[in-house]
Design a protein around this motif. Structure first.
Motif, PDB file in Angstrom:
ATOM      1  N   UNK A  40      25.742  25.567  12.792  1.00 43.62           N
ATOM      2  CA  UNK A  40      26.874  25.185  11.949  1.00 43.62           C
ATOM      3  C   UNK A  40      27.927  24.462  12.774  1.00 43.62           C
ATOM      4  N   UNK A  41      28.150  24.912  14.002  1.00 51.18           N
ATOM      5  CA  UNK A  41      29.149  24.270  14.850  1.00 51.18           C
ATOM      6  C   UNK A  41      28.667  22.906  15.333  1.00 51.18           C
ATOM      7  N   UNK A  42      27.347  22.727  15.475  1.00 52.30           N
ATOM      8  CA  UNK A  42      26.832  21.390  15.773  1.00 52.30           C
ATOM      9  C   UNK A  42      27.174  20.422  14.647  1.00 52.30           C
ATOM     10  N   UNK A  43      26.964  20.879  13.409  1.00 48.36           N
ATOM     11  CA  UNK A  43      27.282  20.037  12.253  1.00 48.36           C
ATOM     12  C   UNK A  43      28.774  19.748  12.181  1.00 48.36           C
ATOM     13  N   UNK A  44      29.583  20.789  12.377  1.00 46.88           N
ATOM     14  CA  UNK A  44      31.037  20.604  12.325  1.00 46.88           C
ATOM     15  C   UNK A  44      31.494  19.588  13.362  1.00 46.88           C
ATOM     16  N   UNK A  45      30.950  19.700  14.581  1.00 47.09           N
ATOM     17  CA  UNK A  45      31.359  18.788  15.648  1.00 47.09           C
ATOM     18  C   UNK A  45      31.023  17.351  15.340  1.00 47.09           C
ATOM     19  N   UNK A  46      29.815  17.108  14.825  1.00 41.56           N
ATOM     20  CA  UNK A  46      29.406  15.728  14.559  1.00 41.56           C
ATOM     21  C   UNK A  46      30.137  15.153  13.351  1.00 41.56           C
ATOM     22  N   UNK A  47      30.208  15.911  12.261  1.00 44.42           N
ATOM     23  CA  UNK A  47      30.832  15.392  11.041  1.00 44.42           C
ATOM     24  C   UNK A  47      32.294  15.057  11.287  1.00 44.42           C
ATOM     25  N   UNK A  48      32.954  15.831  12.137  1.00 46.60           N
ATOM     26  CA  UNK A  48      34.353  15.544  12.447  1.00 46.60           C
ATOM     27  C   UNK A  48      34.564  14.237  13.186  1.00 46.60           C
ATOM     28  N   UNK A  49      33.492  13.683  13.778  1.00 44.71           N
ATOM     29  CA  UNK A  49      33.605  12.424  14.518  1.00 44.71           C
ATOM     30  C   UNK A  49      33.271  11.202  13.677  1.00 44.71           C
ATOM     31  N   UNK A  50      32.692  11.386  12.493  1.00 42.67           N
ATOM     32  CA  UNK A  50      32.182  10.256  11.722  1.00 42.67           C
ATOM     33  C   UNK A  50      33.305   9.313  11.302  1.00 42.67           C
ATOM     34  N   UNK A  51      32.994   8.020  11.351  1.00 43.31           N
ATOM     35  CA  UNK A  51      33.949   6.986  10.955  1.00 43.31           C
ATOM     36  C   UNK A  51      34.975   6.654  12.017  1.00 43.31           C
ATOM     37  N   UNK A  52      34.779   7.114  13.252  1.00 43.18           N
ATOM     38  CA  UNK A  52      35.778   6.916  14.301  1.00 43.18           C
ATOM     39  C   UNK A  52      35.160   6.254  15.536  1.00 43.18           C
ATOM     40  N   UNK A  53      36.060   5.696  16.375  1.00 42.46           N
ATOM     41  CA  UNK A  53      35.677   5.096  17.649  1.00 42.46           C
ATOM     42  C   UNK A  53      36.224   5.967  18.778  1.00 42.46           C
ATOM     43  N   UNK A  54      35.465   6.060  19.872  1.00 41.22           N
ATOM     44  CA  UNK A  54      35.856   6.956  20.946  1.00 41.22           C
ATOM     45  C   UNK A  54      35.652   6.336  22.316  1.00 41.22           C
ATOM     46  N   UNK A  55      36.536   6.737  23.249  1.00 45.29           N
ATOM     47  CA  UNK A  55      36.360   6.498  24.676  1.00 45.29           C
ATOM     48  C   UNK A  55      35.920   7.808  25.310  1.00 45.29           C
TER      49      UNK A  55
END
Length: 462
Positions: A127-142
């Protein structure tokens, strides 16, 4: 190779179309050949796929050979149009077929490992794997490298970014040992976008067992999986379905409605799915209910998996399935008291789904343990067993099993009585002591004899 071939074919078509040099007969001939090429690619994949067991054979049949046959049929249709025995296609239909072929193999596959990043949750669980990835969707990161090999994610803009996580309206969640029909995603998205389903948050696709196993235990365990899937469809029919951590399609807007922000190691962590394995699915479902979102199940068989072939793997799976419903029961009752009694049947089914595991097995233990007059006891025992066995046999026959498997399935359910009860009691203990127990994460791979020993004694004791 096929991606390059079909992408080039699409680019060449667009060049001819832009130059006004489209020859309809030539395009139909090329599309016939391209569909034959696609069929040949799938045939070669099927021939090269290892056929170690019944699961591999079923995957080849349901996925690779099905795609091969579909493209052979498409090639015949384009050949018939070329010969004039079917209606001539328009330019848009030809363009659509080129685009379909180009998209078929042109797929980008990436991976994401949450534990590499220091500023994401380090709590265990999928569940925490899903939470971590979904929270990043639609964004750009360094990425910033830290000591010890960990990395720190800093949200940035398009320019100079390290990576971009694409956004999506839906997420397809799959168990690691599942495989799906080639058109699974198309059917699920179409199902979710139908009028009246705007508030459907999750469409589950229960994993059905791959057929034709030669192992008795695996076949009967698969029959119980099919019975469980039928139960999920029954709940969905009466608008009482709950998410039970099955594979399925999830709507992102529903997850955003139920998102919770918590503090972990001084960091703000967004949680969409509950990370508590004791009641994770039920807790997430209760939050969806409170925001007027619904859960349903797709009626068609779109996902398959392998049923456990050993008792140890079966014990591990059923302990994971039968946990947590009683823990979230007070929250469900509170919701139903305020909102749910407008649909009394759905409310009763929701309560049944929460307490059936613990209540049924405690009642069965009491029934076997009570000292009752012989005639009274025997009459009730025969009535209960016979009625349940007949319903069990009917459902199994509907799922494609022989009548004789009904007694085997009944026997296995009795053998799993201490397992189901144990899973629930362990979860209650975890909730009371606020401790975390890690379930075996790969129940398919080993017998887990050590974990089975108490259940062997419990079965013999009964």
């Amino acid at each position: 190779a096929p991606a390059d071939k079909f992408t080039k074919a699409l680019a060449d078509f667009r060049t001819r179309q832009a130059a006004g040099r489209m020859d309809m007969l030539l395009e139909q001939r090329l599309l016939t050949e391209l569909n034959l090429d696609a069929a040949e690619y799938y045939r070669s994949y099927a021939q090269g796929h290892p056929g170690d067991d019944h699961v591999d054979s079923h995957f080849v049949e349901k996925v690779l050979e099905r795609q091969c046959n579909e493209h052979l049929t498409r090639a015949q249709v384009w050949q018939a149009r070329l010969a004039g025995t079917r209606a001539a296609p328009g330019a848009e239909m030809i363009a659509l077929e080129y685009r379909r072929l180009a998209a078929l193999f042109c797929v980008e596959i990436t991976s994401f490992e949450r534990a590499r990043y220091a500023n994401l949750s380090q709590a265990p669980g999928r569940a925490m794997n899903l939470n971590g990835y979904i929270g990043l969707t639609g964004k750009y990161f360094h990425e910033r490298l830290l000591e010890g090999g960990l990395r720190y994610l800093e949200e940035g803009d398009y320019f100079g970014t390290y990576f971009h996580v694409p956004d999506a309206d839906f997420f397809l969640l799959l168990d690691a040992d599942s495989y799906v029909a080639p058109d699974c995603l198309l059917k699920l998205v179409h199902f979710m976008q139908q009028p009246g389903r705007e508030k459907t948050a999750i469409t589950q696709i229960p994993g059905h067992p791959a057929p034709n196993t030669g192992l008795m235990l695996q076949r009967v365990a698969g029959a119980l999986m099919d019975l469980r899937s039928a139960g999920l469809l029954g709940y969905a029919r009466h608008d009482a379905a709950s998410w039970v951590d099955e594979s399925g399609l999830v709507r992102k807007s529903a997850l955003q409605d139920i998102a919770q922000t918590q503090q972990e190691r001084g960091l703000r962590v967004t949680r969409y799915f509950s990370g508590d394995r004791a009641c994770g699915g039920m807790a997430t479902n209760l939050r969806l209910l409170r925001h007027a979102w619904r859960v349903t199940s797709h009626p068609e068989r779109l996902a398959w998996t392998s049923a456990p072939a050993e008792l140890g793997a079966l014990v591990a799976r059923y302990r994971r399935w039968h946990d947590g419903g009683v823990i979230t029961l007070p929250g469900l009752l509170g919701y139903l008291w305020r909102h749910g009694w407008r649909k009394p049947l759905a409310a009763l089914l929701r309560i049944h789904q929460q307490i059936s595991t613990l209540g049924t097995h405690l009642a069965l233990l009491a029934f076997f343990s009570l000292s009752l007059p012989g005639a009274f006891y025997n009459a009730w025992l025969v009535a209960a067993v016979l009625g349940y066995a007949l319903l069990l046999a009917r459902d199994l026959k509907h799922a494609g099993y022989p009548w004789s498997d009904a007694l085997r399935a009944y026997a296995l359910k009795l053998l799993l009585l201490p397992v189901n009860l144990g899973g629930t009691l362990i979860s209650l203990h975890r909730a009371w002591t606020r401790t975390a127990t890690v379930w075996p994460q790969a129940p398919q791979e080993a017998d887990h004899a050590g974990g089975c020993l108490p259940y062997y004694f419990a079965a013999y004791g009964l």
